[in-house]
Design a protein around this motif. Structure first.
Motif, PDB file in Angstrom:
ATOM      1  N   SER A 179       0.718  -1.301   0.158  1.00 40.56           N
ATOM      2  CA  SER A 179       0.242  -0.034  -0.079  1.00 40.56           C
ATOM      3  C   SER A 179       0.843   1.301   0.122  1.00 40.56           C
ATOM      4  N   LEU A 180       2.099   1.018  -0.618  1.00 41.59           N
ATOM      5  CA  LEU A 180       2.822   2.332  -0.963  1.00 41.59           C
ATOM      6  C   LEU A 180       2.031   3.207  -1.750  1.00 41.59           C
ATOM      7  N   PRO A 181       2.455   4.674  -1.801  1.00 38.54           N
ATOM      8  CA  PRO A 181       1.648   5.546  -2.757  1.00 38.54           C
ATOM      9  C   PRO A 181       2.251   5.766  -4.206  1.00 38.54           C
ATOM     10  N   ILE A 182       2.397   4.633  -4.768  1.00 38.31           N
ATOM     11  CA  ILE A 182       3.053   4.581  -6.019  1.00 38.31           C
ATOM     12  C   ILE A 182       2.081   4.167  -7.031  1.00 38.31           C
ATOM     13  N   ALA A 183       1.262   4.986  -7.769  1.00 40.24           N
ATOM     14  CA  ALA A 183       0.474   4.781  -8.795  1.00 40.24           C
ATOM     15  C   ALA A 183       0.975   4.252 -10.178  1.00 40.24           C
ATOM     16  N   PHE A 184       0.108   4.063 -11.289  1.00 41.03           N
ATOM     17  CA  PHE A 184       0.561   3.533 -12.228  1.00 41.03           C
ATOM     18  C   PHE A 184      -0.577   3.802 -13.360  1.00 41.03           C
ATOM     19  N   VAL A 185      -0.001   4.467 -14.619  1.00 41.23           N
ATOM     20  CA  VAL A 185      -0.964   4.500 -15.732  1.00 41.23           C
ATOM     21  C   VAL A 185      -0.188   4.261 -16.859  1.00 41.23           C
ATOM     22  N   GLY A 186      -0.595   3.033 -17.784  1.00 46.42           N
ATOM     23  CA  GLY A 186       0.031   2.531 -18.786  1.00 46.42           C
ATOM     24  C   GLY A 186      -0.696   2.728 -19.801  1.00 46.42           C
ATOM     25  N   ALA A 187      -0.271   2.908 -21.230  1.00 44.13           N
ATOM     26  CA  ALA A 187      -1.028   3.123 -22.276  1.00 44.13           C
ATOM     27  C   ALA A 187      -0.462   2.228 -23.374  1.00 44.13           C
ATOM     28  N   GLY A 188      -1.272   1.465 -24.280  1.00 41.62           N
ATOM     29  CA  GLY A 188      -0.973   0.758 -25.383  1.00 41.62           C
ATOM     30  C   GLY A 188      -1.990   0.597 -26.442  1.00 41.62           C
ATOM     31  N   LEU A 189      -1.696  -0.022 -27.505  1.00 42.23           N
ATOM     32  CA  LEU A 189      -2.566  -0.125 -28.590  1.00 42.23           C
ATOM     33  C   LEU A 189      -3.400  -1.456 -28.402  1.00 42.23           C
ATOM     34  N   PRO A 190      -4.536  -1.702 -28.869  1.00 42.34           N
ATOM     35  CA  PRO A 190      -5.568  -2.780 -28.589  1.00 42.34           C
ATOM     36  C   PRO A 190      -4.552  -3.956 -29.003  1.00 42.34           C
ATOM     37  N   SER A 191      -3.631  -4.254 -29.586  1.00 43.32           N
ATOM     38  CA  SER A 191      -2.970  -5.375 -29.820  1.00 43.32           C
ATOM     39  C   SER A 191      -2.249  -5.925 -28.410  1.00 43.32           C
ATOM     40  N   ILE A 192      -2.371  -5.064 -27.542  1.00 45.76           N
ATOM     41  CA  ILE A 192      -1.868  -5.623 -25.870  1.00 45.76           C
ATOM     42  C   ILE A 192      -2.744  -6.950 -25.556  1.00 45.76           C
TER      43      ILE A 192
END
Length: 374
Positions: A179-192
């Motif tokens: 529960s550390l304050p490390i957020a993540f936002v990833g982005a990719g093509l629909p092929s993922i």
């Protein structure tokens, strides 16, 4: 007329107005404010090339920085974990002590300052420090300072599976388990969906909240055209705006391309865009689109995908899937599979039950051209 042109037809560049993305930005902003328990604290943005994923990432990064958060923005390509380790050390003012050991020191954000030194075995370089170790240390410090770290990764479809596995495992541990304050936002093509997210060892990414970065509504598209023009002292007639909206089909990159070349075509300063100006802008945008968008998409398509698209190009308008079944000599379920693939890739779109058309008006002419490459 290029001077003062508000439009930015360049991949990865943030548009002057990020229209139609309020919902996803509100959700991600709420997640950063709420903390690790929020389901959107770790999220994926999925959309075709040119849909605005990178621009959305940029907006989330700005939101985080405005709230005093630290931000690491990377792409998923090549040597990901070592690059993230180096970014953590650089962001926190790290370096090496006299024994050659990496350290974290002097974290500062909006006047918040903390200091920390962490020794590793002699001879270990900064980029060889375990990712989980430095993120755990940094996350613990940020918890006490009531701020956090946002990591964004663009181009997820280009990541190496071993690197993404290590990253996903690390993120699951530090964010969800500790529960550390490390957020993540990833982005990719629909092929993922067919590559990265099929990897059974990357289950954490599969469980991230998912936000589809889809085509814009007509209202959002009109805003994306009209507001930058007005902000730069220009005007656009109602007829010209309707034509621009209709032709762009809600595709954000096409909005920028049409807007840029329509602005250049105008004879007045500031521009008063009329149908003739927008028609000129559309013609230039459609001339450039194959090189910028269609050819790269075509190169990534399978032979069957291409045959499907070429069969569609025989029609002057919409195509019925029943006609495609006859032309290709395949069953309706077979046609349905490839229809879904090309819709997901952003090459075609559904126009109703059993009917499809190309996502971009320039596609048909390009497919029919004897000079088409590749």
């Amino acid at each position: 007329m290029a001077n003062g042109n508000p439009f930015k037809p360049s991949f990865g560049a943030s548009p002057p107005v990020l229209a139609g993305r309020t919902g996803v930005l509100d959700a991600l902003g709420e997640a950063l404010d709420s903390g690790t328990g929020h389901p959107d604290f770790t999220s994926l943005l999925v959309g075709v090339r040119g849909a605005g994923k990178t621009a959305t990432l940029n907006a989330v990064q700005e939101y985080a920085r405005n709230r005093g958060w630290l931000v690491i923005a990377e792409t998923a390509h090549g040597d990901l974990c070592n690059r993230l380790v180096a970014a953590v050390l650089e962001l926190s003012g790290g370096g090496h002590d006299r024994g050659g050991r990496p350290r974290l020191a002097g974290i500062s954000a909006l006047g918040v300052g903390v200091e920390f030194t962490r020794a590793s075995p002699v001879g270990v370089g900064a980029t060889e420090v375990r990712l989980r170790s430095v993120l755990t240390d940094l996350g613990s410090l940020l918890t006490s300072e009531r701020i956090g770290l946002l990591i964004t990764l663009d181009e997820l479809q280009g990541g190496e599976p071993p690197e993404l596995r290590e990253f996903a495992t690390t993120l699951q541990h530090v964010t969800r388990r500790e529960s550390l304050p490390i957020a993540f936002v990833g982005a990719g093509l629909p092929s993922i969906d067919d590559t990265v997210l099929r990897d059974s060892a990357i289950t954490f990414l599969q469980r991230c909240s998912r936000h589809e970065i889809a085509e814009l509504s007509d209202a959002a598209t009109a805003t994306a055209f009209a507001e930058p023009i007005a902000a730069h002292g220009g005007r656009i007639s109602d007829d010209a705006l309707r034509r621009a909206v209709e032709t762009s089909n809600g595709y954000p990159f096409m909005v920028q391309l049409i807007g840029f070349h329509s602005w250049r075509a105008a004879s007045s300063d500031p521009p008063n865009l009329q149908i003739a100006d927008v028609s000129s802008g559309i013609a230039e945008a459609e001339r450039r689109l194959p090189h910028l968008v269609l050819a790269p998409m075509w190169r990534s398509m399978s032979g069957v995908d291409r045959r499907f698209a070429l069969a569609m190009a025989q029609d002057d308008g919409e195509t019925s899937t029943a006609d495609l079944s006859k032309r290709l000599g395949r069953s309706s379920s077979y046609i349905s599979t490839y229809r879904s693939r090309l819709i997901r890739a952003g090459f075609i779109r559904s126009t109703g039950h059993g009917r499809v058309e190309f996502a971009h008006q320039a596609t048909r002419a390009w497919l029919r051209s004897p000079d088409r490459t590749p």
